[in-house]
Design an enzyme around this catalytic site. Structure first.
Site, mmCIF file in Angstrom:
data_model
loop_
_atom_site.group_PDB
_atom_site.id
_atom_site.type_symbol
_atom_site.label_atom_id
_atom_site.label_comp_id
_atom_site.label_asym_id
_atom_site.label_seq_id
_atom_site.Cartn_x
_atom_site.Cartn_y
_atom_site.Cartn_z
ATOM 1 C CB SER A 274 2.628 -8.015 -4.387
ATOM 2 O OG SER A 274 2.251 -8.214 -3.031
ATOM 3 C CG ASP A 275 -3.670 -9.100 -6.667
ATOM 4 O OD1 ASP A 275 -4.269 -8.941 -5.582
ATOM 5 O OD2 ASP A 275 -4.260 -9.326 -7.733
ATOM 6 C CE1 TYR A 276 -3.314 -6.946 0.263
ATOM 7 C CE2 TYR A 276 -4.336 -6.465 -1.846
ATOM 8 C CZ TYR A 276 -3.817 -6.038 -0.646
ATOM 9 O OH TYR A 276 -3.791 -4.704 -0.358
#
Length: 893
Positions: A274-276
């Site tokens: 995932s993106d952060y």
């Protein structure tokens, strides 16, 4: 999830990225701590077998820890190692524009700042893309990193996109070919490349919440293609899912996208992270196809929550095993177990020279009236270099900001190249560009018109700017935490003001980070107009802002959303007026992605020139040539400009300089399109220099003086203005009620301009040279059918000029023989060829079968219609030199 905390999670991740021990965990074919053998360390076994052996040895708790990202001081923001089993940490680094080293113990956080990916795409050279990827892979590995968070495969859908600089253009074929070369080169090292962002992550405005609505056909024909190519032809190791929703479902829990498209259709065998902070659920994301959760708000949705989901039957252990296997396989396959990353000093000069070569090849000569370029030093006596950051290093912000090993400014390089016989003088012309210039609205009032006051309210003569007082509360209460003089009221805090993230001019003093959240500020002083006339003063802000003029409230901006309020006044030259600006981050929703955001702006009569600009105009008037170096500010975050204006009075600067000197050249540093119709006809030459990395100065000078013949071609279309694009409807951007409709469908970029009959300022593929090329004798042929077709064209290309140069031969397929709507022109293939003067070469270009096909949403497959397809060959999408056709044998009607 609160938006503020989601942004903070991203900030934490960016701040600690790469914060790992100087020496990564060393792993060898040895026995475990308990004396048991580690058969998975046997390098004679296949990656699949080693993965199977290691998976069998892991407990459920270890598996869940392994797929759950964590924040700690030793390993940064990713999953830590499992020492019992000899599993190394995934030591990640942001990497779209070079390696962003965050650990100060690693080479002082320095690496080679490369030209941004949009500049790389402008080379149209897959060999150069391979060299770029090799350099990034090398530096990743030698700065202790084994996962690179790049490249970016987000299509540059919007001409004004603040993150376009990370993209490799608006065309999926160009992106695919450049991206495959990039990924293959990175992964020659024990480094996993991570393609981002999956999927439809094409705007920064509302990026945490926007619902991107697109047809299946648009996703398949445009947005999926670079990912598909990197999977098929470069064994892509990882992909990163995005914050936005896709057709109503968050990207990181969208099973249609992560499993049906990515795994089942594209046969992706890497892992999805995932993106952060982008993961918003436990069981839905796990069951949809997410493999690795990076840290979220504040501790994420996996870890103990995922363990509970397994224990209560919401997520099966088979799903957990698949997640772990996807990651482990790539770690074995790419050599991460067997070749730990190291801390080996980067050869700054050697890599800087490579960065310069890439930058030189990326420069696009947009306009060159009367052959004003190249400059001839032996016939010049004086050069005026003008621009707010022409004497500085211009770069981007956010996760792409790299701390360079050294920098060369345009001014420095032009002086060096011009030599002692040419007088090179500098004038800024405007105030420096800042992070606030990413915001829409009128340009900030020049500092030369403003005078600060002392603590007693007395105007300080001879100084410029306003007295600034910053408070750690929203009510201007108590003693200010910071008191100083600000040249302009032009502030953008929050995400854009964290240490090491802003990438703004070194001429500006950043606001302390403890003011990035709730705060207030007051600016006081005096304003004096340079000439008589009607002036419009403005406040652009998010949060309330007030302008008091001679003690009376003139502008009251409620600031419930980012907006501009204006007031028009008649002012007399030199007449001083008291001004006071009060600003508060009193957002009505109680939470926000934003930090403090405010600008004190102006709109002046056309003839008005402030004193700083007048110095530049005077210098230009007495010089043989004026080189105006302009720039924008661009970064990930939460804002895209919705206009194409040059910020901070630079458009006015170009006009004034061009009026004073007919030999004016503009060098534009940006990663997005810039509106030029107000000054394009007034200048001789325009060079699109992008953000060209740490060697930007030398690269610019080499092109200006003809040491390098420019060969860059636009990977984007530059429109006349923001109203003349295929995506100018509010429903398309920024969206209405949270929905951004991709109603242009497959007609992205130049395909949309042609479909809608919109004339751009500079077309996709455009780029001039200091020589000329002749195209002749086009031949076409095709064999096979459907996606197994081999289609190619050949032609004679001759350099008909006087200097060696490289031309990008671009081949476009026309409308397909079907009732289904297809583009009138779409890129089918290209080749870059360098020729000496008078030399000719037979050029053969193999074409992509997808350019002769469309995605059938009912059959869920690519369909190639049978029949004759027009072929267009030339130097740009609007510069067609040869036409023909090719007969293709398709797979359907």
């Amino acid at each position: 999830m609160k938006l503020r905390s989601r942004l903070f999670s991203k900030l934490v991740a960016l701040t600690v990225i790469g914060a790992i021990a100087a020496a990564p965990l060393q792993i060898a074919n040895a026995e475990s701590n308990d004396g048991g053998a580690r058969p998975w360390m046997n390098t004679s076994q296949s990656a699949e077998k080693r993965t199977e052996l290691l998976l069998d040895a892991m407990t459920l708790s270890e598996k869940i820890d392994f797929v759950t990202g964590n924040v700690n001081n030793n390993y940064g923001f990713y999953n830590a190692p499992i020492e019992r089993l000899g599993i190394p940490a995934l030591t990640m680094a942001d990497g779209p524009t070079g390696v962003r080293v965050a650990n100060p113990e690693i080479q002082d956080k320095q690496s080679t700042a490369l030209p941004t990916p949009i500049a790389l795409a402008a080379t149209w050279n897959t060999t150069t893309a391979s060299e770029y990827g090799d350099l990034v892979g090398n530096e990743s590995f030698n700065t202790t990193h084994n996962v690179l968070l790049g490249p970016g495969f987000d299509i540059a859908r919007l001409p004004w996109g603040s993150r376009n600089f990370e993209s490799m253009g608006e065309d999926p074929l160009l992106q695919s070919k450049m991206g495959v070369a990039y990924v293959n080169a990175v992964q020659k090292y024990p480094v996993i490349a991570t393609a981002k962002h999956f999927l439809l992550n094409n705007q920064e405005t509302d990026r945490f919440t926007v619902n991107s609505i697109a047809s299946e056909r648009a996703m398949q024909e445009v947005y999926l293609r670079p990912f598909a190519a990197a999977i098929e032809k470069a064994s892509l190791g990882s992909a990163m899912c995005s914050f936005n929703e896709i057709n109503g479902t968050p990207a990181c829990e969208n099973k249609e996208v992560l499993t049906t498209m990515l795994r089942d259709q594209l046969n992706f065998n890497g892992f999805v992270m995932s993106d952060y902070g982008a993961n918003l659920s436990t069981a839905p994301s796990a069951n949809a196809g997410l493999d690795l959760e990076t840290p979220g708000d504040p501790y994420g949705f996996w870890g103990s929550k995922l363990m509970n989901a397994v224990q209560n039957g919401e997520v099966s252990e088979d799903v957990i095993d698949e997640m772990v296997s996807n990651i482990l396989y790539q770690m074995f396959d790419k050599g991460l177990f067997d070749h730990p990353a190291v801390n080996k000093q980067i050869p700054a000069a050697e890599h800087g020279a490579k960065a310069q070569q890439i930058a030189e090849e990326s420069m696009v000569l947009l306009q060159n009236k009367d052959n004003a370029l190249p400059l001839k030093a032996d016939s010049l006596k004086s050069i005026a270099v003008i621009g707010p950051d022409a004497d500085n290093y211009a770069t981007v912000g956010g996760s792409s900001l790299v701390k360079p090993t050294y920098t060369v400014s345009p001014l420095e390089a032009i002086r060096k190249r011009a030599g002692k016989g040419v007088e090179v003088k500098y004038a800024a012309g405007t105030d420096p560009i800042s992070t606030a210039d990413i915001m829409n609205g009128p340009s900030a009032i020049p500092s030369s018109m403003l005078s600060p006051v002392d603590e007693n309210g007395n105007v300080i003569q001879g100084e410029h700017g306003l007295r600034a007082e910053y408070f750690n509360n929203t009510n201007l209460e108590g003693q200010p935490s910071v008191v100083r003089t600000d040249g302009q009221v032009n502030m953008n805090l929050g995400f854009y003001n964290y240490d090491g993230l802003n990438g703004q001019s070194s001429k500006l003093t950043p606001v302390p980070g403890d003011l990035n959240g709730r705060m207030s500020a007051r600016w006081t002083g005096a304003i004096a107009a340079p000439q008589d006339g009607e002036y419009t003063l403005s406040l652009s802000s998010f949060g309330s802002s007030k302008l008091y003029f001679d003690g009376k409230l003139l502008i009251d901006n409620k600031g419930e959303k980012v907006a501009t309020e204006k007031a028009t006044l008649q002012l007399k030259a030199g007449e001083s007026h008291d001004v006071r600006i009060e600003y508060r981050t009193d957002w009505t929703d109680g939470d926000s992605d934003f930090g403090g955001l405010v600008r004190f702006g102006w709109e002046a009569p056309e003839e008005v020139t402030d004193s700083k600009m007048q110095k530049a105009v005077d210098l230009a008037g007495k010089s043989d040539v004026a080189v105006v170096v302009t720039r924008t500010y661009e970064s990930e975050g939460y804002i895209d400009r919705s206009d194409l204006d040059l910020p901070n009075n630079q458009e006015q600067l170009i006009k004034k300089v061009a009026a004073a000197n007919p030999n004016t050249i503009v060098v534009q540093m940006s990663g997005r399109a810039v509106q030029m119709n107000g000054w394009q006809d007034d200048v001789k030459s325009i060079v699109q220099a992008w953000y060209a990395g740490q060697e930007q100065g030398d690269a610019i000078a080499s092109v200006l003086f003809g040491d390098v013949n420019p060969s860059g071609k636009l990977p984007i279309t530059i429109p006349v203005d923001e109203h003349s694009t295929p995506v100018s409807d509010e429903k398309q951007f920024p969206g209405v009620n949270g929905d951004a409709e991709y109603s242009e469908d497959i007609f992205v970029g130049y395909k949309g301009y042609e479909k809608e009959g919109i004339q751009p300022a500079f077309a996709f593929g455009h780029g001039l040279s200091y020589t000329t090329f002749d195209y002749r004798n086009l031949k076409t042929k095709a064999k096979g059918n459907g996606q197994d077709s081999t289609i190619e064209v050949s032609l004679n290309l001759r350099n008909t000029g006087a200097v060696t140069g490289a031309e990008v031969v671009q081949v476009y397929a026309g409308k397909l023989p079907t009732s289904v709507a297809t583009p009138s022109k779409q890129l089918a293939g290209f080749a870059k060829v360098e020729l000496k003067p008078g030399k000719q070469q037979r050029v053969t270009v193999k074409l992509d079968p997808k350019a002769f096909s469309y995605w059938d949403e009912n059959k869920k497959t690519w369909v190639m219609p049978s029949g004759q397809v027009p072929i267009y060959v030339g130097g740009a999408s609007d510069d067609i030199r040869l036409t023909g056709s090719v007969a293709v044998k398709g797979s359907g009607k």
